[in-house]
Design a protein around this motif. Structure first.
Motif, PDB file in Angstrom:
ATOM      1  N   ARG A  66     -10.810  65.832  23.007  1.00 57.25           N
ATOM      2  CA  ARG A  66     -10.920  64.909  24.133  1.00 57.25           C
ATOM      3  C   ARG A  66     -11.868  65.463  25.195  1.00 57.25           C
ATOM      4  NH1 ARG A  66      -6.956  66.229  28.207  1.00 57.25           N
ATOM      5  NH2 ARG A  66      -5.826  68.141  27.654  1.00 57.25           N
ATOM      6  N   ASP A  67     -12.265  64.620  26.092  1.00 57.29           N
ATOM      7  CA  ASP A  67     -13.163  65.011  27.178  1.00 57.29           C
ATOM      8  C   ASP A  67     -12.375  65.841  28.187  1.00 57.29           C
ATOM      9  OD1 ASP A  67     -14.959  65.291  29.232  1.00 57.29           O
ATOM     10  OD2 ASP A  67     -15.635  63.208  29.184  1.00 57.29           O
ATOM     11  N   LEU A  68     -12.722  67.107  28.316  1.00 54.49           N
ATOM     12  CA  LEU A  68     -11.992  68.027  29.193  1.00 54.49           C
ATOM     13  C   LEU A  68     -12.655  68.218  30.543  1.00 54.49           C
ATOM     14  CD1 LEU A  68     -10.972  70.727  26.560  1.00 54.49           C
ATOM     15  CD2 LEU A  68      -9.596  68.840  27.446  1.00 54.49           C
ATOM     16  N   GLY A  69     -13.757  67.511  30.782  1.00 55.41           N
ATOM     17  CA  GLY A  69     -14.416  67.612  32.074  1.00 55.41           C
ATOM     18  C   GLY A  69     -15.255  68.877  32.207  1.00 55.41           C
ATOM     19  N   PRO A  70     -15.928  69.031  33.345  1.00 57.38           N
ATOM     20  CA  PRO A  70     -16.849  70.158  33.537  1.00 57.38           C
ATOM     21  C   PRO A  70     -16.175  71.522  33.535  1.00 57.38           C
ATOM     22  CG  PRO A  70     -16.570  68.914  35.581  1.00 57.38           C
ATOM     23  CD  PRO A  70     -15.941  68.108  34.499  1.00 57.38           C
ATOM     24  N   ASP A  71     -14.896  71.590  33.901  1.00 53.72           N
ATOM     25  CA  ASP A  71     -14.226  72.896  33.922  1.00 53.72           C
ATOM     26  C   ASP A  71     -13.546  73.226  32.604  1.00 53.72           C
ATOM     27  OD1 ASP A  71     -12.092  71.162  33.959  1.00 53.72           O
ATOM     28  OD2 ASP A  71     -11.078  72.091  35.664  1.00 53.72           O
ATOM     29  N   GLN A 114      -5.978  69.974  33.923  1.00 51.45           N
ATOM     30  CA  GLN A 114      -4.791  70.824  33.924  1.00 51.45           C
ATOM     31  C   GLN A 114      -5.081  72.173  34.588  1.00 51.45           C
ATOM     32  OE1 GLN A 114      -4.485  69.639  29.506  1.00 51.45           O
ATOM     33  NE2 GLN A 114      -2.418  70.335  29.970  1.00 51.45           N
ATOM     34  N   GLN A 115      -4.022  72.850  34.973  1.00 52.11           N
ATOM     35  CA  GLN A 115      -4.140  74.163  35.588  1.00 52.11           C
ATOM     36  C   GLN A 115      -3.454  75.193  34.699  1.00 52.11           C
ATOM     37  OE1 GLN A 115      -5.763  74.981  38.483  1.00 52.11           O
ATOM     38  NE2 GLN A 115      -6.462  72.856  38.652  1.00 52.11           N
TER      39      GLN A 115
END
Length: 374
Positions: A84-89, A94-95
């Protein structure tokens, strides 16, 4: 049967002996019409050719740890459960601090050639959606009562492409070389972690996140990292973590360390490159946008332009035309606190081979010891 194990090697040698003896014993004894005799002799010759090629393949594969399993060789195994797309980080919103511990069951490594004390586990990456084996070697001080309350730095070891997670521990004899050096205090003790990087059939992930295909970056820098911290006395700060790779793994080590200074303090790159397109099977190299964004030169240049040079130490070694220029390009861009040490490997040292990288293991861990702390 494992492609890199002793049983398969002995089986291939046995079949080669049979292939040589068979025509010597039966060539003149084959009965039947000429067509049948000719076909039987042709099959014996083909059998001899196939077994000879197999033995050569096994010798090369064992020396370089290119393919672990038949699935790796034939491209039938997939280690990606989701992408899935996890974004730039690379975290998907999620943390890590909020994630529950992932306690693993470890077992002795399934290949004696990686050396004594190496253990392995099968990890299911909660963030990345990648599933794969991870090998771990603990320094001699780890089980010493005097160090029972001490945490240790960690070095993630990345092979080339194609390459087995066992390459550093097998072909490069990293643990075997480092055990006496750490025991004597010549090299700072560190935990060695070798995760699977061969995740997709016929493709080099370039250690990138590519939604819909693979989240290799998050597998290495989030899931594997967290698992080690959860299961061992490993430091959890960036100053405790480094990456080391050769060839395609060198590109990954440099890229990941520069992209994630919040996770890694240092990286070692042997005979690597900056442009991912130099590996023809690289997913990043085939994507015009990723080709730019995952080039360590671009990452460093962008960080400098934003006024945030990463607090990253790089050690880059290579021969002319095989990693040296890549290192010099990074060195010219480096601004404090980024540092780049470049070492020129002589052209006659042995080329782009495990023998050259194996010889550098003690030196690069001396260097890492100056930059890591638990």
């Amino acid at each position: 049967m494992s492609l890199t194990g002793t049983p398969f090697f002995l089986t291939s040698i046995t079949l080669l002996i049979v292939a040589v003896v068979l025509p010597l014993a039966l060539w003149g004894r084959i009965a039947g019409p000429p067509l049948v005799r000719g076909l039987a002799r042709l099959l014996m010759l083909l059998f001899a050719q196939v077994t000879a090629i197999t033995v050569v393949f096994v010798l090369v594969n064992n020396a370089n740890n290119l393919y672990d399993t038949w699935g790796d060789l034939l491209g039938t195994d997939s280690h990606v459960a989701a992408a899935r797309d996890l974004g730039p980080d690379g975290m998907g919103g999620q943390q890590i601090k909020n994630e529950p511990k992932q306690i693993q069951q470890f077992r002795p490594a399934d290949d004696p050639r990686v050396g004594a004390g190496v253990q392995m586990t099968d990890l299911k990456g909660r963030i990345s959606g990648v599933n794969g084996e991870v090998y771990v070697w603990l320094p001699p001080q780890y089980n010493d009562p005097a160090y029972r309350n001490k945490k240790f730095p960690v070095v993630e070891l990345l092979p080339g492409y194609p390459g087995s997670a066992k390459s550093w521990l097998g072909s490069l004899h990293a643990a075997e070389q480092l055990q006496p050096l750490m025991q004597s205090g010549q090299v700072k003790p560190a935990i060695l972690v070798a995760p699977r990087t061969n995740l997709l059939a016929g493709a080099d992930t370039g250690c990138v996140n590519l939604p819909g295909q693979v989240n290799a970056d998050s597998w290495l820098t989030v899931d594997v990292r967290k698992m080690v911290i959860d299961n061992f006395r490993a430091g959890d700060k960036p100053d405790s973590w480094a990456l080391a790779g050769y060839s395609a793994g060198a590109h990954c080590a440099t890229k990941l360390a520069l992209a994630h200074p919040d996770r890694y303090r240092a990286a070692v790159a042997m005979s690597g490159y900056n442009d991912p397109a130099l590996e023809r099977d690289s997913l990043a190299g085939k994507d015009p946008k990723l080709r730019i964004e995952t080039n360590p030169l671009h990452i460093l240049r962008s960080a400098n332009a934003a006024g945030k040079p990463p607090r990253t130490a790089l050690y880059v070694s290579g021969a002319a035309g095989d990693g040296y220029q890549a290192g010099m390009g990074l060195k010219q861009l480096a601004q404090r606190p980024t540092t780049v040490d470049v070492r020129l490997i002589p052209a006659n040292a042995g080329g782009h081979t495990t023998a050259v990288w194996r010889q550098q293991v003690p030196e690069i861990f001396h260097w890492l010891g100056r930059h890591l702390r638990a």
